[in-house]
Design an enzyme around this catalytic site. Sequence first.
Site, PDB file in Angstrom:
ATOM      1  N   LYS A 154       0.773  -1.189  -0.070  1.00 15.63           N
ATOM      2  CA  LYS A 154      -0.210  -0.059  -0.041  1.00 15.63           C
ATOM      3  C   LYS A 154       1.016   1.275  -0.185  1.00 15.63           C
ATOM      4  CE  LYS A 154      -4.674   0.882   0.112  1.00 15.63           C
ATOM      5  NZ  LYS A 154      -5.512   0.358  -0.742  1.00 15.63           N
TER       6      LYS A 154
ATOM      7  N   THR B 139      -3.873  -4.998   0.529  1.00 14.58           N
ATOM      8  CA  THR B 139      -3.277  -3.813   0.802  1.00 14.58           C
ATOM      9  C   THR B 139      -4.071  -2.996   1.694  1.00 14.58           C
ATOM     10  OG1 THR B 139      -4.218  -2.828  -1.284  1.00 14.58           O
ATOM     11  CG2 THR B 139      -2.013  -3.767  -1.387  1.00 14.58           C
TER      12      THR B 139
ATOM     13  N   GLN C  47      30.923  18.578  -6.380  1.00 16.53           N
ATOM     14  CA  GLN C  47      31.446  17.096  -5.884  1.00 16.53           C
ATOM     15  C   GLN C  47      32.219  17.068  -4.701  1.00 16.53           C
ATOM     16  OE1 GLN C  47      31.433  18.327  -9.030  1.00 16.53           O
ATOM     17  NE2 GLN C  47      31.402  16.680 -10.437  1.00 16.53           N
TER      18      GLN C  47
ATOM     19  N   HIS D   1      21.633  26.272 -10.277  1.00 17.29           N
ATOM     20  CA  HIS D   1      22.323  27.490 -10.812  1.00 17.29           C
ATOM     21  C   HIS D   1      21.863  28.920 -10.684  1.00 17.29           C
ATOM     22  CE1 HIS D   1      24.719  24.239 -12.785  1.00 17.29           C
ATOM     23  NE2 HIS D   1      23.427  23.642 -13.607  1.00 17.29           N
TER      24      HIS D   1
END
Length: 288
Positions: A12, A57, A215, A243
């Site tokens: 679910k 579910t 990075q 940006h």
Amino acid sequence: MAIILGPNRYGKAETRLVRVTRDGETHHLKDLNVSTSLSGAMEAVHLTGDNTAVLPTDTQKNTVYAFARKHGVDQIEDFALLLARHFTTSQPAVHHARVEIEEYAWDRVPVTGHSFTRRGGEVRTCVVHHDRDGRVSVVSGLKDLVLLNTTGSEFHGYAVDEYTTLPPATDRVLATAVHARWRHAGDTPSYGDSYARVRERLVEAFAGTHSLSLQQTLYAMGERALADCPEICEVRLVLPNRHHVAVDLSPFGLDNDNEVFNAADRPYGLIEGAVLRDDAPGPGFAWE
């Protein structure tokens, strides 16, 4: 050529749960999005339509609500573990349970003990795996934590070819919306305290790193969290580069010394990576 059933699971998705705990005049609020997923001896339902092994579910959804009432909700990792353990121990056909929870934060309005304002942006997350053999994996995290440095970021010395137009930058705005997940190495006494520490270290590293690339910042964030939070063994980060481009105001006779920017929403650079202890145990289960 034989055709066979491959890996499968069902559950679910996105059960919305709001749990109010009344402590006299002061109320406490938990706002969650809970997704459950079960797998195991489910061949018959796929191959012949025999539903004997299938826990509906809808039942999974009801279990979320019932457990919230019976056990309350404190830390989302503990609540996820409670649900996952229940499914693997109560249903013989269920060999593995995955529970993912997102938590939406609210701040109390100081005028009363029962009024709240929704805190914008950041969402706390967790993914818990539990199988019938008792193996457990807990991954905590957050997403949409928006961070921005107005200076202290550069980007230059990169590879150049005939299609390169990006000018080198020695002073730029660095902004991102952090999606971070971290894996617990074992038992964690307080997931709430751990979450606060890891989050603080991620923010500190972003703010305190003079960045030559996103990075480099990613690694610094993971390294700081691992160095100061021994209960975790691996951090995975997804950092979109939001940006901020300085607007050319020269047509209007104005200069622009890194003061006016266009915040571009797309396309954007997407930086992803994992930082882990070299002796970290294997994850045991998939992260997803």
